[in-house]
Every structure is written in C-alpha cells, then in structure tokens.
Design a protein around this motif. Structure first.
Motif, short mmCIF file in Angstrom:
data_model
loop_
_atom_site.label_atom_id
_atom_site.label_comp_id
_atom_site.label_asym_id
_atom_site.label_seq_id
_atom_site.Cartn_x
_atom_site.Cartn_y
_atom_site.Cartn_z
N ILE A 42 -8.46 -54.75 18.11
CA ILE A 42 -8.82 -53.55 17.33
C ILE A 42 -7.57 -52.73 17.00
O ILE A 42 -7.41 -52.25 15.88
N LYS A 43 -6.66 -52.62 17.96
CA LYS A 43 -5.41 -51.88 17.74
C LYS A 43 -4.63 -52.46 16.57
O LYS A 43 -4.00 -51.75 15.80
N GLU A 44 -4.68 -53.79 16.46
CA GLU A 44 -3.94 -54.47 15.38
C GLU A 44 -4.71 -54.52 14.07
O GLU A 44 -4.20 -54.98 13.06
N GLY A 45 -5.97 -54.09 14.11
CA GLY A 45 -6.78 -54.12 12.89
C GLY A 45 -7.24 -55.52 12.53
O GLY A 45 -7.65 -55.78 11.39
N LYS A 46 -7.18 -56.43 13.50
CA LYS A 46 -7.59 -57.82 13.24
C LYS A 46 -9.07 -58.01 13.62
O LYS A 46 -9.75 -57.07 14.03
N ILE A 47 -9.55 -59.25 13.53
CA ILE A 47 -10.97 -59.53 13.78
C ILE A 47 -11.15 -60.20 15.14
O ILE A 47 -10.48 -61.19 15.45
N VAL A 48 -12.06 -59.67 15.91
CA VAL A 48 -12.37 -60.22 17.24
C VAL A 48 -13.04 -61.60 17.05
O VAL A 48 -13.80 -61.79 16.09
N PRO A 49 -12.74 -62.58 17.92
CA PRO A 49 -13.33 -63.91 17.74
C PRO A 49 -14.86 -63.88 17.62
O PRO A 49 -15.54 -63.13 18.33
N SER A 50 -15.34 -64.71 16.72
CA SER A 50 -16.78 -64.71 16.41
C SER A 50 -17.66 -64.92 17.63
O SER A 50 -18.73 -64.32 17.72
N GLU A 51 -17.24 -65.79 18.56
CA GLU A 51 -18.17 -66.08 19.66
C GLU A 51 -18.47 -64.83 20.48
O GLU A 51 -19.59 -64.65 20.97
N VAL A 52 -17.47 -63.93 20.59
CA VAL A 52 -17.67 -62.68 21.35
C VAL A 52 -18.62 -61.76 20.57
O VAL A 52 -19.61 -61.26 21.09
N THR A 53 -18.32 -61.58 19.29
CA THR A 53 -19.09 -60.63 18.48
C THR A 53 -20.54 -61.09 18.29
O THR A 53 -21.47 -60.30 18.43
N VAL A 54 -20.69 -62.37 17.96
CA VAL A 54 -22.04 -62.87 17.67
C VAL A 54 -22.94 -62.76 18.92
O VAL A 54 -24.12 -62.41 18.81
N LYS A 55 -22.34 -63.00 20.08
CA LYS A 55 -23.13 -62.89 21.32
C LYS A 55 -23.61 -61.45 21.53
O LYS A 55 -24.76 -61.21 21.88
N LEU A 56 -22.70 -60.50 21.27
CA LEU A 56 -23.08 -59.08 21.43
C LEU A 56 -24.19 -58.70 20.46
O LEU A 56 -25.14 -58.01 20.82
N ILE A 57 -24.08 -59.19 19.23
CA ILE A 57 -25.10 -58.86 18.22
C ILE A 57 -26.43 -59.50 18.60
O ILE A 57 -27.49 -58.85 18.56
N LYS A 58 -26.37 -60.75 18.99
CA LYS A 58 -27.61 -61.46 19.35
C LYS A 58 -28.32 -60.75 20.51
O LYS A 58 -29.53 -60.52 20.46
N ASN A 59 -27.54 -60.37 21.53
CA ASN A 59 -28.14 -59.66 22.67
C ASN A 59 -28.74 -58.33 22.25
O ASN A 59 -29.81 -57.95 22.72
N ALA A 60 -28.05 -57.63 21.35
CA ALA A 60 -28.55 -56.31 20.93
C ALA A 60 -29.83 -56.46 20.10
O ALA A 60 -30.77 -55.66 20.26
N ILE A 61 -29.88 -57.47 19.25
CA ILE A 61 -31.10 -57.69 18.46
C ILE A 61 -32.24 -58.05 19.40
O ILE A 61 -33.36 -57.54 19.28
N GLU A 62 -31.92 -58.88 20.36
CA GLU A 62 -32.95 -59.32 21.31
C GLU A 62 -33.48 -58.15 22.13
O GLU A 62 -34.67 -58.05 22.41
N ALA A 63 -32.58 -57.24 22.48
CA ALA A 63 -32.98 -56.09 23.31
C ALA A 63 -33.77 -55.06 22.51
O ALA A 63 -34.51 -54.26 23.07
N SER A 64 -33.58 -55.07 21.20
CA SER A 64 -34.26 -54.07 20.38
C SER A 64 -35.73 -54.44 20.19
O SER A 64 -36.06 -55.59 20.01
N GLN A 65 -36.57 -53.41 20.25
CA GLN A 65 -37.99 -53.69 20.01
C GLN A 65 -38.38 -53.33 18.59
O GLN A 65 -39.55 -53.30 18.25
N ASN A 66 -37.37 -53.02 17.79
CA ASN A 66 -37.63 -52.64 16.41
C ASN A 66 -37.59 -53.89 15.52
O ASN A 66 -36.81 -54.81 15.79
#
Ligand code: UDP
Ligand code: MG
Length: 261
Positions: free
Chosen positions: A104-128
């Motif tokens: 983030i400090k460098e303004g680059k992109i975090v590896p997809s496997e990390v980001t996608v896992k966080l998104i998937k977990n958040a969608i799963e946790a949401s009841q909306n």
C-alpha cells in the motif's frame, strides 16, 4: 433442517405471510451466505440465489467510498471497502500484514489470493443480498482470480470517472491519516490505475455491465447521477420473495412445514 422447519410449524401455519417471515429468519440468510462459496448458478432457482454484487471502480480520490456510503443509506447495500479490509489486516497483525503495508505504501496491488480471500469471507459473513465491493478488481489478474474463486461475475459495475488533477487535489486534502495519501504514492497509484485498472473497466464496458458516472462536482451532484442506476433495483427480489417462490414451487415442502401431527 427439516426438523427445524417442522418445529416452527405452529408459528408458521397461522398465515402465509407470517410463515414466510418466520422461516426467512433462519433460512434465507444462510442461503445467501453460503451459495457464493458453492458457486451456484445465478438466477432464482429454488432457494439458491447469489447476492447482487456491484463492483465500484475509479481512481484514487474519484469518490468511490463517499458515494458508497450514500448508496448504502439509500438502497440498503452492505459496503465492502477492499482497501479497508486490507488495512484491517495490517492492524490485526495477520501473517500478511507487513507485506500489505509495504504494498500500500508503494501504491502497488496486493496479491490476488490475499484480497480475494478477504472479499469472499466478507461476502460470506454478510447477511445482506446487496453488496458493494469498493476498489476491486484493480487488475485483470484480480478480476480473473475473483471469478475463479467466487465463481461469479458482478451484476453491475460503477465507474467514477474523474480528471487526474481533481483526484490528486481530493486525495491530498482529505486528511484521513493514510500512509498512501502523499504526492509520491498518489502518482504511483494513478499510474497503476491507468495501466492495470482501465483494462478491467474496458472489459466490463464490453460486457455491457459498466455504468460510467461523471465524478466531478459536489457529492450531491454526483449522487444524482448514481441514483438512476439503483432506482431500478428497488424491486429486486427480496429474501421473502425467494423463499415464497421456493415454497409454492414445492407443494410437498409446504405440506411438511405446515403439517402438525
Ligand atoms: N488495494 C489493493 N487491492 C485492492 C484494493 C486496494 O491492492 O483490491 C491496495 C492498493 O495498494 C491501493 C490501496 O490498497 O492503492 C488503497 O486502496 P483504496 O481503495 O482504499 O484507495 P482509494 O482508491 O479509495 O484511494
Ligand atoms: Mg476508498
């Protein structure tokens, strides 16, 4: 599950609408939170329905987060800011924390496997069943990884189009204490946006999913342009509707849950 349904039958059998409401309380929420993982087919097929996912894209300072808050208030979406999910990882001392901080400090992109896992977990946790994914995908590689893991595409994509000078001005004035809101990192973020994010925007445009919003002007003016996109979704099927359809298309299930020995 059936035992739970039957155990609710005294409550449910009083009237059809009450039945739907009571059953929805435990059933539909589970369905919405599991089917993303299962990669079920889209559309209403019985009870298996995916949440309505909106990706929100735009350069740094284009107004994604601000407009997401307005959309949440007006249309009842859940807002998942992927930048915030990553920042939480840094402060929770996770194994990837220092790598995310450096990226983030460098303004680059975090590896997809990390980001996608966080998104998937958040969608799963949401009841909306209406979700805004803000700031993702940032590259074609991000997009492809999401599709592979979640096995779904977004329903629509918003793109806040804003001139670079305006975005730089907003980022440098927003004083949110972010380590990446400085002129050097902003320049890098803009370069990454042009090189890697614009192809994603082009991809969704060609698929007919993109809603390009003029991101200049006041917050209110921009939201006026966002409104028509979501106004049509007011009639988006609710969990009640999905469960009702499930019941009426399966008379035997209806019989089971209303039958009291
Ligand atoms: N980021 C990332 N992948 C994402 C979202 C964010 O790697 O899917 C990182 C990236 O380094 C980005 C930073 O997090 O520059 C901040 O993202 P955010 O969306 O919060 O910034 P914004 O674009 O809203 O200014
Ligand atoms: Mg943001």
């Amino acid at each position: 599950m059936w035992r739970r349904l039957v155990s609710l039958s005294p409550l449910l059998s009083s009237s059809k609408s009450r039945l739907i409401n009571q059953a929805y309380g435990f059933n539909a929420c589970q369905l919405f939170s599991t089917q993303v993982l299962n990669g079920a087919e889209d559309g209403v097929s019985g009870t298996r329905r995916k949440p309505f996912i909106t990706f929100v894209l735009g350069g740094p300072g284009s107004g994604k987060g601000t407009q997401c808050t307005r959309i949440v208030n007006a249309f009842g979406f859940t807002h998942l800011s992927v930048g915030d999910l990553l920042r939480k990882e840094i402060y929770s001392n996770s194994e990837n924390g220092s790598m995310i901080l450096d990226t983030i400090k460098e303004g680059k992109i975090v590896p997809s496997e990390v980001t996608v896992k966080l998104i998937k977990n958040a969608i799963e946790a949401s009841q909306n069943n209406r979700i805004l994914v803000d700031g993702f995908p940032r590259s074609e590689e991000n997009r492809i990884a999401y599709e592979r893991v979640v096995r779904a595409e977004p329903d629509i994509v918003l793109f806040f189009d804003c001139p670079e000078e305006e975005m730089v001005k907003r980022v440098l004035n927003r004083n949110q204490g972010r380590i990446d809101d400085n002129i050097d990192t902003v320049k890098e973020r803009l370069a990454v946006f042009a090189e890697l994010n614009l192809p994603v925007i082009k991809y969704y445009s060609e698929k007919g999913k993109l809603h390009k919003i003029d991101g200049t002007g006041s917050e209110d003016e921009i939201f006026e342009r966002v409104l028509p996109v979501f106004a049509a979704l007011r009639n988006y099927p609710t969990a009640d509707f999905v469960l009702f359809k499930f019941l009426v298309t399966r008379p035997s299930v209806y019989y089971m849950i209303t039958w009291v020995p």
